[in-house]
Design a protein around this motif. Structure first.
Motif, PDB file in Angstrom:
ATOM      1  N   LEU A   1      32.328  32.379  54.738  1.00  0.00           N
ATOM      2  CA  LEU A   1      33.426  33.242  54.472  1.00  0.00           C
ATOM      3  C   LEU A   1      32.694  34.051  53.603  1.00  0.00           C
ATOM      4  O   LEU A   1      31.863  33.506  53.336  1.00  0.00           O
ATOM      5  N   GLU A   2      31.520  35.071  54.395  1.00  0.00           N
ATOM      6  CA  GLU A   2      31.003  36.063  53.227  1.00  0.00           C
ATOM      7  C   GLU A   2      32.594  36.084  52.050  1.00  0.00           C
ATOM      8  O   GLU A   2      33.047  36.787  52.526  1.00  0.00           O
ATOM      9  N   THR A   3      31.492  36.930  51.270  1.00  0.00           N
ATOM     10  CA  THR A   3      31.932  36.695  49.650  1.00  0.00           C
ATOM     11  C   THR A   3      33.157  37.802  49.444  1.00  0.00           C
ATOM     12  O   THR A   3      34.310  37.661  49.947  1.00  0.00           O
ATOM     13  N   VAL A   4      32.946  38.805  50.117  1.00  0.00           N
ATOM     14  CA  VAL A   4      34.039  39.550  50.841  1.00  0.00           C
ATOM     15  C   VAL A   4      35.262  39.238  51.325  1.00  0.00           C
ATOM     16  O   VAL A   4      36.757  39.861  51.030  1.00  0.00           O
ATOM     17  N   ASP A   5      35.072  38.528  52.941  1.00  0.00           N
ATOM     18  CA  ASP A   5      35.718  38.467  53.193  1.00  0.00           C
ATOM     19  C   ASP A   5      36.680  37.105  52.632  1.00  0.00           C
ATOM     20  O   ASP A   5      38.238  36.769  52.631  1.00  0.00           O
ATOM     21  N   LEU A   6      35.889  36.234  51.990  1.00  0.00           N
ATOM     22  CA  LEU A   6      36.969  35.014  51.209  1.00  0.00           C
ATOM     23  C   LEU A   6      38.374  36.270  50.578  1.00  0.00           C
ATOM     24  O   LEU A   6      39.319  36.018  50.136  1.00  0.00           O
TER      25      LEU A   6
ATOM     26  N   THR B   1      32.363  46.898  47.054  1.00  0.00           N
ATOM     27  CA  THR B   1      32.516  45.547  47.770  1.00  0.00           C
ATOM     28  C   THR B   1      30.871  45.366  46.660  1.00  0.00           C
ATOM     29  O   THR B   1      31.135  44.358  46.086  1.00  0.00           O
ATOM     30  N   GLU B   2      30.034  45.482  46.043  1.00  0.00           N
ATOM     31  CA  GLU B   2      29.546  45.287  45.000  1.00  0.00           C
ATOM     32  C   GLU B   2      30.025  44.985  43.569  1.00  0.00           C
ATOM     33  O   GLU B   2      29.563  44.274  42.763  1.00  0.00           O
ATOM     34  N   ALA B   3      31.447  45.373  43.266  1.00  0.00           N
ATOM     35  CA  ALA B   3      31.710  44.630  42.382  1.00  0.00           C
ATOM     36  C   ALA B   3      32.672  43.135  42.507  1.00  0.00           C
ATOM     37  O   ALA B   3      32.963  42.411  41.340  1.00  0.00           O
ATOM     38  N   ILE B   4      32.542  42.949  43.894  1.00  0.00           N
ATOM     39  CA  ILE B   4      32.949  41.527  43.616  1.00  0.00           C
ATOM     40  C   ILE B   4      32.044  40.682  43.964  1.00  0.00           C
ATOM     41  O   ILE B   4      30.753  40.272  44.567  1.00  0.00           O
ATOM     42  N   ILE B   5      32.288  39.658  42.626  1.00  0.00           N
ATOM     43  CA  ILE B   5      31.501  38.288  42.454  1.00  0.00           C
ATOM     44  C   ILE B   5      31.976  37.454  43.708  1.00  0.00           C
ATOM     45  O   ILE B   5      33.167  37.126  43.578  1.00  0.00           O
ATOM     46  N   ARG B   6      31.304  35.965  43.460  1.00  0.00           N
ATOM     47  CA  ARG B   6      31.485  35.082  44.325  1.00  0.00           C
ATOM     48  C   ARG B   6      32.627  34.421  43.470  1.00  0.00           C
ATOM     49  O   ARG B   6      34.042  34.015  43.847  1.00  0.00           O
ATOM     50  N   GLY B   7      32.447  33.419  42.586  1.00  0.00           N
ATOM     51  CA  GLY B   7      33.344  32.359  41.844  1.00  0.00           C
ATOM     52  C   GLY B   7      33.035  33.611  40.020  1.00  0.00           C
ATOM     53  O   GLY B   7      32.430  34.300  39.850  1.00  0.00           O
TER      54      GLY B   7
END
Ligand code: SF4
Lengths: 225, 476
Positions: free
Chosen positions: A55-60, A173-179
Motif C-alpha cells: 500500500l502507498e503510505t496515504v492509503d495505508l 498528505t505531505e504531513a504523513i510519514i510511514r512509521g
C-alpha cells in the motif's frame, strides 16, 4: 518556584545517587557495551507493515484509521471547505472551536454554527460545552494511524481537542510519514505533543472495546492532497 | 524439590501456594482470566506479526534500557537538569514513605483536599491513595478499571486491565450502588463507560491538582511521556493547575529517537494495538497550555539494590507492558491477586521479592514453570526464567532453609546417590501404593507431604517402577 527549592535541601538526592553508583560497581552479567543512541531514524518510505507493504503510505494511513472506527474523507486541497461543511451538517454540530492559526477559508462557509476562535489566551474553560473542534496536524503516522498534534498555531492548545465530542482533523498528505521511527525528525517537543490514534476507547470491561470514554468520541479525518 | 519451599513456609501458611489456592478453585475467575488472556494474546500476536523488524526492535529496546541502567547515575543527573531547565521541579525520594510525604505536602501547600489520578503502578506501590486519605486528601482514580477497583474497595488483578477479574454484571451492580445511584443501568459496557464519563467529567473540570505516573522520561529533553487509552490521562495532564508525576529511578530513556522505539514496542506488546489511542508528551510547563506547575518525584524504593545485583539488574528494564502476564500458564490459572503484590505475573515474581523482600514475596520465584514464554514475548528481552532461578538460589542461601528441610535433603541425596538405595526406595513406594493411593483418593497426603499435594495432583503410584518392569520384561 524552582528558586526556593534547592538541591542541597534534599539529602535523598545524594543518598540515591550514591546507592546507584555503588550498585553499578557490580557489572551487569552481560557487560552491556555503551549503546547510546542505538535508535536510528527509519529511512522514509521503508516498508515496514507486512500486510500493508504493497500500500502507498496515504492509503495505508486511511486503512488503519478506518480500522480504528475513525471516519475518513479524501479530498483535494480546494475540497477542504466543502468536506468540513458536510461533516458539520451530517454530525449536527451546532458549536465549534478552532485554533486561531487555522486557515479561515476552511470553516468560514459552515453556516449557522456558533464559532469560538481560540488564541490560547485566557483559561481553558467552557470548551466542554462545545460540540466540535477543527484542527490541522503537524505530522501523521501511516503504519499506526496516528495524528500528531504539537501545539502549532493551526493545532492550538491541548484543551480544545480534548473536551468537545467531535474532532475534525485536516491532514495534508505531505504531513504523513510511514512509521513511528521518523516521528522526531518531523516534530519538536518544546510544546506539548499529543499522539491520537483513533477515538478514545476502553477495553476495561470484559475486554470489550468501547469507543469513547473521556476524549472526543468521534474522530473525523480529512486527508487533503 | 518443591518441598523446600513448603517446609520453609511451615507454620506461617503465607506465600503463593496458599494465596493461589482459593483462586484456582474459583472456576468463574479462571474462566474470566482464560478468555481475557487468550484475547489479548491473540491481538498481540496479530500486531506483532505485522512488524517484520520486531526482533530488531526488541534488541534495540533491550540495549537502550540496559544502557540507561548501566549508567543510571549520569542519566538521573541529566534528567534532573533537563526537567529543571524547562521549568519543572525535581524531588528525590529514597523510599515510598518519603515519596508519599512529598506528594501530600505539595497538595497541602495548595490547600487542596481532592486530587485526580491517572492509573499508576508506582503510586500503587507507594500506597499513595491510602496515605493521602489518612492525610485528609481524597484521590480519585480516573481510569475506568481503576475506578471500578477503587469503588469496590478491591485490589487490581492485572497490570493493564486491573478489573479483569470482574464481569459486566458485577460492575453494573457496583455502579448502581455508588456513582450511578438511583439510575437503572444495563450491563452493556458502552452504558457503563458512559456512566463513568458523566461521573468523572465534573471531577476533571473542578480538580486543581493531578497526580500521574510516568511511562518514560527522556533525559535529553526533560520530556515526560504517558500512554493511555481513555483520555482520562489527557484530562489530568491538561486541565488542573498543578501536576505531580511520580517515577521510579529506572524509567529513563536517553533520547527522543530512543523513545520512538518504545512507542512501537509498548502498545503492540501491551494492549495489542498498533498504537494506543492517546500518548501525551510534555516538557516542564508550557505557558498557556496545561499546568502552571510541574513536579517530578523520582523514587528509589530499593531499586538501587536491584540494580546492584548483576543478574537481577535486568528486571529494571521492564516497561510494564504486561505481555508476560498474558502468556503465563501460572498467571492464567491463579490470577493477579494470588501474587499478593502490586506487581503480579512473571514480572511480579521477579520484581516483588527484590523490591519488597517480604515473607510472602519470597515464595514467588517458585510461582513459575520456567517454560520461558515470558522471555519470548518480553519487548525488552528480560530473561525472566534466569532471574527466577537466580532468586530461588538467593532465597535459599539467605538462611531460609529450615532444619526439617536439611533433613529432607540429606535423605534425598542419600537415596539419589546410590543405585541400590534408589531401587529400594522405588520398591518400598510400590509396596505402599495401596496406602498412598487411599490418601490420594481423599485429596491429600498426610503430614508434611500433604503440603505438596495441597495444590497439586500426584499421579497414582503404579504397581511396579519402570526399572523393575524393564528388568522383568527383558528377563534379566
Ligand atoms: S517483564 Fe517484559 S513482558 Fe513483562 S511487563 Fe515487563 S516489559 Fe512487559
Amino acid at each position: 518556584m524552582a528558586n526556593n527549592h534547592l538541591r542541597s535541601d534534599q539529602p535523598s538526592r545524594t543518598k540515591i545517587l550514591n546507592l546507584v553508583r555503588s550498585g553499578l560497581l557490580n557489572k551487569a552479567m552481560d557487560p552491556g557495551s555503551s549503546m547510546a543512541g542505538v535508535a536510528t531514524r527509519g529511512a522514509p518510505g521503508t516498508p515496514l507493515w507486512i500486510a500493508g507493504h504493497d500500500l502507498e503510505t496515504v492509503d495505508l494511513f486511511e486503512e488503519v484509521l478506518k480500522d480504528y472506527k475513525a471516519r475518513v474523507l479524501r479530498v483535494d486541497i480546494e475540497g477542504i471547505p466543502a468536506a468540513v461543511a458536510e461533516v458539520i451538517s451530517s454530525c449536527h454540530i451546532k458549536s465549534l472551536v478552532v485554533p486561531s492559526g487555522l486557515d479561515r477559508t476552511w470553516y468560514e462557509g459552515v453556516g449557522q454554527v456558533q464559532l469560538v476562535v481560540d488564541d490560547g489566551s485566557g483559561p481553558a474553560v467552557g470548551f466542554e460545552k462545545i460540540d466540535g473542534v477543527i484542527t490541522g496536524c503537524s505530522c501523521a503516522i501511516a503504519e499506526t494511524g496516528t495524528l500528531v498534534l504539537s501545539g502549532r498555531p493551526d493545532e492550538g492548545r491541548r484543551a480544545i481537542t480534548l473536551l468537545p465530542d467531535f474532532h475534525i482533523c485536516i491532514v495534508k498528505t505531505e504531513a504523513i510519514i510511514r512509521g513511528v521511527s521518523e516521528l522526531f525528525s518531523r516534530i519538536g517537543v518544546s510544546n506539548p505533543v499529543t499522539l491520537i490514534s483513533g477515538p478514545s476507547a476502553t477495553s476495561d470491561i470484559e475486554l470489550k472495546r468501547v469507543e469513547g470514554v473521556h476524549g472526543p468520541r468521534n474522530l473525523i479525518v480529512v486527508i487533503a492532497t | 524439590m518443591v518441598w523446600m519451599v513448603l517446609s520453609d513456609m511451615a507454620g506461617s501458611r503465607v506465600g503463593f501456594p496458599y494465596t493461589s489456592l482459593p483462586r484456582i478453585e474459583d472456576s468463574q475467575l479462571r474462566a474470566n482470566l482464560r478468555s481475557a488472556t487468550t484475547a489479548i494474546r491473540e491481538k498481540r500476536g496479530r500486531v506483532v506479526a505485522e512488524k517484520d523488524d520486531w526482533e530488531e526492535l526488541r534488541l534495540k529496546g533491550e540495549q537502550i534500557r540496559a544502557e540507561v541502567l548501566n549508567n543510571l547515575d549520569s542519566y538521573l543527573v541529566k534528567l534532573e537538569a533537563s526537567v529543571e531547565n524547562v521549568g519543572g521541579v525535581v524531588h528525590w525520594a529514597g523510599d515510598a514513605g518519603e515519596a508519599n510525604e512529598i506528594v501530600l505536602s505539595l497538595v497541602r501547600q495548595h490547600g487542596e483536599s481532592e486530587v485526580v489520578k491517572v492509573k499508576s503502578l508506582t503510586t500503587d506501590e507507594m500506597g499513595l491513595n491510602e496515605y493521602l486519605s489518612q492525610g485528609g486528601v481524597m484521590a480519585y482514580e480516573t481510569d475506568l478499571a481503576e475506578l471500578i477497583v477503587q469503588l469496590a474497595h478491591d485490589k487490581p488483578s492485572h497490570i493493564l486491565v486491573p478489573a479483569i477479574h470482574m464481569n459486566r454484571s458485577e460492575i453494573r451492580d457496583l455502579f448502581q450502588g455508588t456513582i450511578s445511584k438511583g439510575t437503572a443501568l444495563s450491563d452493556d459496557p458502552t452504558v457503563l463507560a458512559e456512566a463513568s464519563r458523566l461521573y468523572l467529567r465534573q471531577k476533571f473540570l473542578s480538580a486543581k491538582i493531578a497526580i500521574s505516573g510516568v511511562n518514560f522520561a527522556v533525559a535529553e529533553t526533560g520530556t515526560i511521556c504517558v500512554v493511555e487509552s481513555e483520555g482520562n490521562g489527557r484530562m489530568c495532564l491538561t486541565l488542573p493547575k498543578v501536576l505531580i508525576s511520580v517515577m521510579g529511578i529506572e524509567k529513563i530513556i536517553p533520547t527522543l529517537d530512543d523513545l520512538a522505539v518504545f512507542l512501537e514496542l509498548l502498545p503492540r506488546s501491551s494492549t495489542g494495538e498498533r498504537m494506543n489511542p492517546y500518548t501525551s508528551l510534555w516538557s516542564g510547563v508550557h505557558k498557556g497550555d496545561g499546568p502552571e506547575e510541574f513536579h517530578l518525584v523520582i523514587m528509589d524504593n530499593r531499586r538501587s539494590a536491584v540494580l546492584a545485583d548483576p543478574v537481577g539488574r535486568q528486571t529494571l528494564q521492564c516497561i510494564r507492558c504486561s505481555a508476560c502476564l498474558n502468556v503465563c500458564p501460572v498467571y492464567e490459572r491463579s490470577g493477579g491477586h494470588a501474587y499478593d503484590s502490586v506487581y503480579p505475573g512473571p514480572i511480579g515474581a521477579i520484581l516483588s521479592p527484590q523490591l519488597f523482600g517480604t515473607e510472602s514475596s519470597k515464595s514467588l520465584p517458585w510461582a513459575s514453570t520456567l517454560c520461558g514464554a515470558c522471555y519470548e514475548v518480553c519487548p525488552v528481552r528480560i530473561n525472566i526464567p534466569q532471574v527466577l532461578v537466580h532468586l530461588r538460589e538467593k532465597v535459599l542461601t539467605e538462611g531460609h532453609r529450615s532444619s526439617s528441610e536439611r533433613f529432607q535433603f540429606a535423605i534425598l541425596s542419600a537415596v539419589l546417590s546410590s543405585g541400590s538405595r534408589f531401587d529400594l526406595a522405588l520398591r518400598t513406594i510400590s509396596r505402599l501404593r495401596f496406602l498412598i493411593n487411599r490418601f490420594l483418593a481423599f485429596g491429600s497426603l498426610p503430614g508434611v507431604a500433604g503440603k505438596w499435594t495441597v495444590a497439586r495432583e500426584l499421579p497414582e503410584i503404579p504397581k511396579e517402577s519402570f526399572r523393575v518392569w524393564w528388568r522383568r520384561s527383558r528377563g534379566q
